[in-house]
Design a protein around this motif. Structure first.
Motif, PDB file in Angstrom:
ATOM      1  N   LYS A 192       0.820  -1.214   0.000  1.00 15.74           N
ATOM      2  CA  LYS A 192       0.000   0.000   0.000  1.00 15.74           C
ATOM      3  C   LYS A 192       0.857   1.269   0.000  1.00 15.74           C
ATOM      4  O   LYS A 192       0.398   2.325  -0.421  1.00 15.74           O
ATOM      5  CB  LYS A 192      -0.921   0.019   1.227  1.00 15.74           C
ATOM      6  N   LEU A 193       2.087   1.152   0.517  1.00 15.27           N
ATOM      7  CA  LEU A 193       2.945   2.334   0.616  1.00 15.27           C
ATOM      8  C   LEU A 193       3.947   2.427  -0.529  1.00 15.27           C
ATOM      9  O   LEU A 193       4.799   3.320  -0.559  1.00 15.27           O
ATOM     10  CB  LEU A 193       3.670   2.337   1.965  1.00 15.27           C
ATOM     11  N   ASN A 245       8.006   7.578  -4.749  1.00 16.27           N
ATOM     12  CA  ASN A 245       8.049   9.028  -4.940  1.00 16.27           C
ATOM     13  C   ASN A 245       9.221   9.661  -4.212  1.00 16.27           C
ATOM     14  O   ASN A 245       9.738  10.690  -4.635  1.00 16.27           O
ATOM     15  CB  ASN A 245       6.744   9.668  -4.456  1.00 16.27           C
ATOM     16  N   LYS A 246       9.623   9.049  -3.088  1.00 16.51           N
ATOM     17  CA  LYS A 246      10.749   9.608  -2.330  1.00 16.51           C
ATOM     18  C   LYS A 246      12.055   8.891  -2.658  1.00 16.51           C
ATOM     19  O   LYS A 246      13.067   9.123  -1.993  1.00 16.51           O
ATOM     20  CB  LYS A 246      10.461   9.554  -0.827  1.00 16.51           C
ATOM     21  N   LYS A 247      11.993   8.033  -3.647  1.00 21.87           N
ATOM     22  CA  LYS A 247      13.180   7.284  -4.103  1.00 21.87           C
ATOM     23  C   LYS A 247      13.854   6.546  -2.944  1.00 21.87           C
ATOM     24  O   LYS A 247      15.074   6.405  -2.879  1.00 21.87           O
ATOM     25  CB  LYS A 247      14.178   8.218  -4.779  1.00 21.87           C
ATOM     26  N   ASN A 273       5.310   7.107   8.979  1.00 22.28           N
ATOM     27  CA  ASN A 273       6.155   8.039   9.723  1.00 22.28           C
ATOM     28  C   ASN A 273       7.617   7.882   9.318  1.00 22.28           C
ATOM     29  O   ASN A 273       8.321   8.873   9.093  1.00 22.28           O
ATOM     30  CB  ASN A 273       6.036   7.800  11.236  1.00 22.28           C
ATOM     31  N   ALA A 274       8.061   6.629   9.241  1.00 18.30           N
ATOM     32  CA  ALA A 274       9.459   6.359   8.876  1.00 18.30           C
ATOM     33  C   ALA A 274       9.771   6.967   7.506  1.00 18.30           C
ATOM     34  O   ALA A 274      10.825   7.584   7.305  1.00 18.30           O
ATOM     35  CB  ALA A 274       9.716   4.856   8.874  1.00 18.30           C
ATOM     36  N   ILE A 275       8.823   6.821   6.577  1.00 19.39           N
ATOM     37  CA  ILE A 275       9.010   7.382   5.226  1.00 19.39           C
ATOM     38  C   ILE A 275       8.990   8.914   5.279  1.00 19.39           C
ATOM     39  O   ILE A 275       9.861   9.592   4.727  1.00 19.39           O
ATOM     40  CB  ILE A 275       7.902   6.869   4.268  1.00 19.39           C
ATOM     41  N   LYS A 276       7.979   9.440   6.002  1.00 19.08           N
ATOM     42  CA  LYS A 276       7.794  10.895   6.090  1.00 19.08           C
ATOM     43  C   LYS A 276       9.004  11.614   6.673  1.00 19.08           C
ATOM     44  O   LYS A 276       9.411  12.657   6.192  1.00 19.08           O
ATOM     45  CB  LYS A 276       6.590  11.209   7.003  1.00 19.08           C
ATOM     46  N   TYR A 277       9.553  11.033   7.745  1.00 23.04           N
ATOM     47  CA  TYR A 277      10.629  11.714   8.462  1.00 23.04           C
ATOM     48  C   TYR A 277      12.010  11.215   8.047  1.00 23.04           C
ATOM     49  O   TYR A 277      12.966  11.275   8.811  1.00 23.04           O
ATOM     50  CB  TYR A 277      10.399  11.619   9.972  1.00 23.04           C
ATOM     51  N   THR A 278      12.076  10.688   6.804  1.00 20.79           N
ATOM     52  CA  THR A 278      13.364  10.275   6.238  1.00 20.79           C
ATOM     53  C   THR A 278      13.525  10.971   4.892  1.00 20.79           C
ATOM     54  O   THR A 278      12.570  11.069   4.122  1.00 20.79           O
ATOM     55  CB  THR A 278      13.414   8.737   6.084  1.00 20.79           C
ATOM     56  N   GLU A 279      14.701  11.474   4.647  1.00 17.64           N
ATOM     57  CA  GLU A 279      14.959  12.221   3.423  1.00 17.64           C
ATOM     58  C   GLU A 279      14.891  11.300   2.188  1.00 17.64           C
ATOM     59  O   GLU A 279      14.834  10.078   2.308  1.00 17.64           O
ATOM     60  CB  GLU A 279      16.323  12.926   3.498  1.00 17.64           C
ATOM     61  N   GLU A 280      14.921  11.921   1.014  1.00 24.14           N
ATOM     62  CA  GLU A 280      14.914  11.148  -0.232  1.00 24.14           C
ATOM     63  C   GLU A 280      16.107  10.201  -0.259  1.00 24.14           C
ATOM     64  O   GLU A 280      17.159  10.499   0.287  1.00 24.14           O
ATOM     65  CB  GLU A 280      14.959  12.098  -1.432  1.00 24.14           C
ATOM     66  N   ARG A 281      15.912   9.080  -0.888  1.00 21.45           N
ATOM     67  CA  ARG A 281      16.938   8.041  -1.045  1.00 21.45           C
ATOM     68  C   ARG A 281      17.338   7.363   0.259  1.00 21.45           C
ATOM     69  O   ARG A 281      18.306   6.611   0.319  1.00 21.45           O
ATOM     70  CB  ARG A 281      18.198   8.593  -1.742  1.00 21.45           C
TER      71      ARG A 281
END
Ligand code: ADP
Length: 262
Positions: free
Chosen positions: A122-123, A129-131, A162-170
């Protein structure tokens, strides 16, 4: 402590000593302060999108409607602000239902491996999108237990989001699934911005956020972790968070798998 005192008098109205009443009101006062803070937070969180909706519609009514491009732009802001309010009210209602014990947990036999795989699927778009890389590491093909599938999925989706949101691209997000005795141990580890030590102990509180502006910008309500905690504790499990600023965060969930974990 709250201390009250009055002079002591006997039947003949002669003064003799002092009556002291020492009352422990710290707990009561703390609860009262928390309640006040909560109401202030809710009001503020609702007021922010409302102010924005009002000013954009006002500008539209005052002529901005004539320019199709601008109108479209403004309307999309109005839409997303209304969307934020919907999410906020949905989360508040869920918390309020937990508080009044109105929630029924539908604990049935389910497969945790399947649940985590589904959540990751689902994610998928968000991660792409955030690579970022999102990996699921476990030695199990399936791990069965008794839990409320939808609620546990809600928790897992929230923690991984949250982990995705608060982690930078790549960056990288890893989900580990292990088992100890009759308890599943789920860990979600990211390489993100981390949480300062002084905030860690309060992070499960309603509306507590390290960076309010950033959380809001990312669409957060500040209620996700407190809801996750309620759900996990209703399963007799526990949830904790470890973090280091600039290095990353790790959320660990202990979820009992046996049928009688009510
Ligand atoms: P929000 O809707 O703001 O994300 P949550 O209750 O889910 O609310 O999280 C509360 C706060 O905890 C967030 O605003 C953020 O500051 C912090 N946080 C949660 N997860 C992480 C993470 N993986 N990395 C860094 N900070 C996090």
């Amino acid at each position: 402590y709250k201390v009250n005192y009055a002079p002591y008098k006997n039947e003949k109205n002669e003064k003799g000593g002092l009556v002291l009443v020492i009352q422990d009101i710290t707990e009561q006062e703390k609860l009262e302060n928390m309640r006040k803070e909560f109401v202030a937070n809710v009001s503020h969180e609702l007021k922010t999108p409302l102010t924005s909706i009002k000013s954009y519609t006002e500008t539209l009514l005052n002529g901005a409607l004539e320019n199709k491009e601008i109108a479209k732009n403004f309307l999309s802001v109005v839409y997303s602000e209304a969307d934020r309010m919907t999410r906020l009210v949905r989360d508040l209602l869920q918390l309020s239902n937990f508080d009044s014990k109105k929630v029924f947990f539908n604990k049935t036999k389910n497969d945790l491996v399947k649940l985590i795989n589904n959540s990751i699927m689902k994610l998928d778009m968000t991660v792409k999108n955030k690579k970022q890389r999102l990996e699921f590491i476990t030695k199990y093909d399936s791990l069965e237990g008794y839990f409320d599938y939808d609620r546990i999925e809600q928790v897992i989706l929230n923690i991984i989001s949250n982990a995705i949101k608060y982690t930078e691209e790549r960056g990288k997000v890893e989900v580990f699934l292990e088992k100890e005795d009759n308890t599943a141990i789920i860990r979600v580890k990211d390489t993100g911005i981390g949480i300062p030590k002084e905030d860690l102990s309060r992070i499960f509180e309603r509306f507590y956020r390290v960076d309010k502006a950033r959380s809001r910008e990312l669409g957060g309500t500040g209620l996700g972790l407190s809801i996750a905690k309620e759900i996990i504790e209703a399963h007799n499990g526990l949830i904790k968070i470890d973090s280091e600023v600039g290095k990353g965060t790790e959320v660990t969930i202990h979820l009992p798998l046996k049928e009688d974990n009510m």
